[in-house]
Design a protein around this motif. Structure first.
Motif, PDB file in Angstrom:
ATOM      1  N   UNK A 166       9.995  28.773   6.204  1.00 28.50           N
ATOM      2  CA  UNK A 166       8.929  28.399   7.138  1.00 28.50           C
ATOM      3  C   UNK A 166       9.020  29.225   8.414  1.00 28.50           C
ATOM      4  N   UNK A 167      10.213  29.320   8.980  1.00 31.04           N
ATOM      5  CA  UNK A 167      10.369  30.050  10.241  1.00 31.04           C
ATOM      6  C   UNK A 167      10.076  31.537  10.040  1.00 31.04           C
ATOM      7  N   UNK A 168      10.621  32.128   8.980  1.00 26.34           N
ATOM      8  CA  UNK A 168      10.428  33.568   8.765  1.00 26.34           C
ATOM      9  C   UNK A 168       8.968  33.927   8.575  1.00 26.34           C
ATOM     10  N   UNK A 169       8.178  32.997   8.050  1.00 24.62           N
ATOM     11  CA  UNK A 169       6.764  33.292   7.791  1.00 24.62           C
ATOM     12  C   UNK A 169       5.848  32.948   8.962  1.00 24.62           C
ATOM     13  N   UNK A 170       6.368  32.256   9.966  1.00 24.38           N
ATOM     14  CA  UNK A 170       5.506  31.823  11.076  1.00 24.38           C
ATOM     15  C   UNK A 170       5.933  32.334  12.450  1.00 24.38           C
ATOM     16  N   UNK A 171       7.179  32.755  12.605  1.00 22.03           N
ATOM     17  CA  UNK A 171       7.636  33.160  13.939  1.00 22.03           C
ATOM     18  C   UNK A 171       7.212  34.604  14.211  1.00 22.03           C
ATOM     19  N   UNK A 172       6.726  34.850  15.419  1.00 21.67           N
ATOM     20  CA  UNK A 172       6.367  36.211  15.818  1.00 21.67           C
ATOM     21  C   UNK A 172       7.641  36.998  16.112  1.00 21.67           C
ATOM     22  N   UNK A 173       7.710  38.263  15.698  1.00 20.05           N
ATOM     23  CA  UNK A 173       8.934  39.047  15.888  1.00 20.05           C
ATOM     24  C   UNK A 173       9.435  39.068  17.328  1.00 20.05           C
ATOM     25  N   UNK A 174       8.503  39.122  18.287  1.00 27.64           N
ATOM     26  CA  UNK A 174       8.935  39.198  19.691  1.00 27.64           C
ATOM     27  C   UNK A 174       9.620  37.912  20.156  1.00 27.64           C
ATOM     28  N   UNK A 175       9.375  36.790  19.453  1.00 30.43           N
ATOM     29  CA  UNK A 175      10.022  35.534  19.839  1.00 30.43           C
ATOM     30  C   UNK A 175      11.519  35.555  19.557  1.00 30.43           C
ATOM     31  N   UNK A 176      11.970  36.511  18.750  1.00 29.01           N
ATOM     32  CA  UNK A 176      13.386  36.587  18.403  1.00 29.01           C
ATOM     33  C   UNK A 176      14.179  37.446  19.390  1.00 29.01           C
ATOM     34  N   UNK A 177      13.529  37.867  20.460  1.00 27.93           N
ATOM     35  CA  UNK A 177      14.217  38.580  21.538  1.00 27.93           C
ATOM     36  C   UNK A 177      14.036  37.798  22.823  1.00 27.93           C
ATOM     37  N   UNK A 178      15.113  37.517  23.559  1.00 23.05           N
ATOM     38  CA  UNK A 178      14.973  36.787  24.826  1.00 23.05           C
ATOM     39  C   UNK A 178      14.023  37.520  25.763  1.00 23.05           C
ATOM     40  N   UNK A 179      13.251  36.746  26.497  1.00 24.67           N
ATOM     41  CA  UNK A 179      12.250  37.321  27.385  1.00 24.67           C
ATOM     42  C   UNK A 179      12.526  36.925  28.829  1.00 24.67           C
ATOM     43  N   UNK A 180      12.385  37.882  29.726  1.00 23.77           N
ATOM     44  CA  UNK A 180      12.376  37.592  31.152  1.00 23.77           C
ATOM     45  C   UNK A 180      10.943  37.774  31.632  1.00 23.77           C
ATOM     46  N   UNK A 181      10.362  36.699  32.133  1.00 21.06           N
ATOM     47  CA  UNK A 181       9.001  36.748  32.670  1.00 21.06           C
ATOM     48  C   UNK A 181       9.074  37.107  34.145  1.00 21.06           C
ATOM     49  N   UNK A 182       8.432  38.204  34.517  1.00 20.43           N
ATOM     50  CA  UNK A 182       8.507  38.735  35.880  1.00 20.43           C
ATOM     51  C   UNK A 182       7.228  38.382  36.625  1.00 20.43           C
TER      52      UNK A 182
END
Length: 564
Positions: free
Chosen positions: A436-452
């Motif tokens: 389920x996760x592999x088919x629904x998660x966006x690739x960028x969600x698997x990298x930590x994000x810093x919102x500036x």
């Protein structure tokens, strides 16, 4: 680490807000990013007022809840205040029970045993109520999915009032009243209250019905602010008001239990971060290591000397929790490596001897390491129980919903949940969850994000800016501390590793001819070579005041560094 710069508001909007409240473009930008568009918005943001709290009777079933409590008091019936064993649940039980006990004697409390009963309303709790001739149970931070438990209680002549903030299932329990702003048929203006916050709305309604102003129950807001901070709900709207006034109460240290926790802390004023890392873990430690009733006892104790003794015991629970947390995290990481699961989309681990009280913390630790949706399982009686954590942007609850055929029960939020299943379903569930996760998660969600929030120069950082930013507090989800980006920085010759194994980075940064500004980067010790050689770099950071030896100075708290 992804760096994402938030969209800059329209120039006309920036100009309009600058004119309306007389601020510079940077402050106007930061406010617009937080939904502050007008003078009136800014006034509510910078000057929270109790009058900004919503009418509690706008919440569906509130009138029914108040009427049933009044009836119980008039008839002399026994009332049981029931809550979960985490910070939100125990603070809610402390709040509602102590409020009622000031006005009526026949009130008892109940926290389920994490190991014998599990999360939420239990049959054992209802049997306890029946054995003690209790006619009304007020369930806090739980109950929204307890259809069978509420029906069981009705058979025994016990009524329920449910005060919950979790997502309801397809059906609502047949209780006297179900207070949950996330009900589809509830039009309450704010649906991000925590369980303790809904408990506060209940006592606000009782006060209002009695003709008393909300000022009379302000002393309970230390409990509400603690729950809001610990449960990681948005600190926006009504939660911002409750947290703002709750922090004032916390800093007055009037509640003996909280004063006892804080007696060893050398801080004159606590903020939300301090509540999250100082107060909340100690309250949580009771339910994790022993029993949640210890936390309720501490929070409702009126004698300072007894509160100090209780706080010492809870401090030991917390120390034991830290040791277990470290041990189990190491075992879980080793399990992932031995199973060669480092490259999966999920982390799902299980060992039947792991302590149920710390698997939620371990799940958070694994998420920090691998940054992907994570479940940590242990044995709970004849079943397996898990705590689940997600990554930013991915709805864990929906993923579990897609796996519900393998689960006995589950509940929670977008980013955190709990579940149980039969042991023979574990392998199939693990495979399905990965699918389920592999088919629904966006690739960028698997990298930590810093919102500036904004790109600025060091010259823009002034004491005046810091004074304004302090008025943005309390910070938290929905109103995070502003993060800035500055290019073409260099170290002024002070860079060094500090702390255990020199894992932190301390430096003084300059840009052009600017004066050096002190900076600290926790966990960034490995970046020392990047700044040591005199090369130019970019940094993302927040601003903070550094208090040292009676002196206060501005400091950059660096989140990440890249070479220019």
């Amino acid at each position: 680490m992804r760096w994402t710069i938030k969209p800059k508001p329209e120039q006309d909007a920036i100009r309009d807000l600058m004119d309306a409240i007389k601020v510079d473009p940077l402050v106007a930008t930061l406010l617009l990013q937080r939904g502050i568009e007008t003078y009136e918005d800014a006034l509510r943001f910078f000057r929270p007022q109790l009058s900004h709290l919503h009418d509690p009777f706008l919440m569906k079933d509130m009138d029914l809840a108040v009427r049933r409590i009044e009836e119980a008091i008039q008839l002399g019936q026994n009332i049981l205040v029931y809550g979960d064993y985490d910070v939100d649940g125990t603070t809610a039980v402390a709040l509602v029970s102590s409020y009622l006990l000031e006005r009526y004697p026949n009130v008892a409390t109940y926290i389920p045993d994490r190991y014998a009963e599990g999360y939420g309303v239990s049959f054992a709790g209802i049997d306890f109520a029946h054995d003690n001739e209790i006619k009304l149970i007020i369930a806090l931070d739980c109950g929204i999915k307890a259809l069978d438990k509420v029906a069981y209680a009705r058979e025994k002549g016990i009524d329920f009032i449910i005060c919950d903030h979790h997502r309801p299932g397809d059906q609502i329990p047949q209780a006297v009243a179900v207070l949950d702003p996330k009900r589809s048929d509830c039009s309450y203006p704010y649906d991000e209250l925590c369980g303790c916050g809904i408990g506060f709305k209940l006592i606000q309604a009782l006060e209002e019905r009695a003709g008393r102003p909300v000022e009379g129950i302000l002393s309970y807001l230390d409990l509400v602010a603690t729950a809001i901070a610990a449960d990681i709900v948005p600190i926006t709207g009504e939660n911002r008001v409750l947290t703002y006034y709750g922090l004032e109460v916390i800093n007055q240290k009037k509640r003996p239990g909280i004063r006892a926790i804080l007696n060893t802390v050398r801080k004159s004023e606590l903020n939300v971060t301090d509540v999250v890392f100082i107060i909340a873990p100690r309250i949580n430690a009771a339910g994790r290591m022993e029993h949640g009733r210890y936390a309720v006892a501490l929070l409702t104790e009126t004698d300072q000397a007894r509160a100090e003794e209780m706080a010492k015991a809870i401090e030991q629970f917390n120390a034991d929790r830290r040791d277990l947390d470290k041990e189990i995290t190491e075992e879980a990481l080793l399990q992932i490596q031995e199973n060669k699961e480092e490259d999966r989309f999920t982390s799902v681990v299980f060992k039947e001897s792991w302590h149920k009280g710390v698997i939620g913390i371990v799940a958070s630790r694994l998420t920090e390491t691998y940054y992907r949706p994570t479940l940590v399982f242990t044995r709970s009686g004849e079943k397996l129980a898990a705590s689940a954590r997600s990554v930013k942007g991915f709805d864990l609850y929906n993923a579990l919903e897609a796996c519900k055929d393998y689960l006995e029960q589950f509940g929670g939020h977008k980013y955190a949940a709990g579940l149980t299943l039969e042991e023979h379903q574990y392998a199939a569930f693990k495979a399905r969850f990965e699918e389920v996760v592999s088919s629904t998660i966006a690739p960028e969600m698997l990298r930590p994000e810093i919102r500036i929030d904004a790109e600025i120069n060091l010259a823009d950082i002034t004491p005046k800016l810091m004074r304004i930013l302090k008025q943005f507090e309390p910070f938290g989800p929905g109103n995070m501390k502003p993060v800035f980006l500055t290019h073409q920085l260099r170290d002024s010759g002070f860079a060094k590793g500090v702390g255990d194994d020199e894992k932190h980075l301390k430096l003084a940064v300059q840009q052009g001819r600017s004066n050096p500004l002190q900076a600290i980067g926790f966990g960034l010790g490995e970046k020392l070579p990047l700044v040591k050689d005199g090369g130019r770099f970019s940094a993302v950071y927040s601003l903070e005041e550094n208090h040292w030896n009676g002196q206060v100075s501005l400091q950059l708290k660096i989140r990440d560094i890249r070479p220019d």
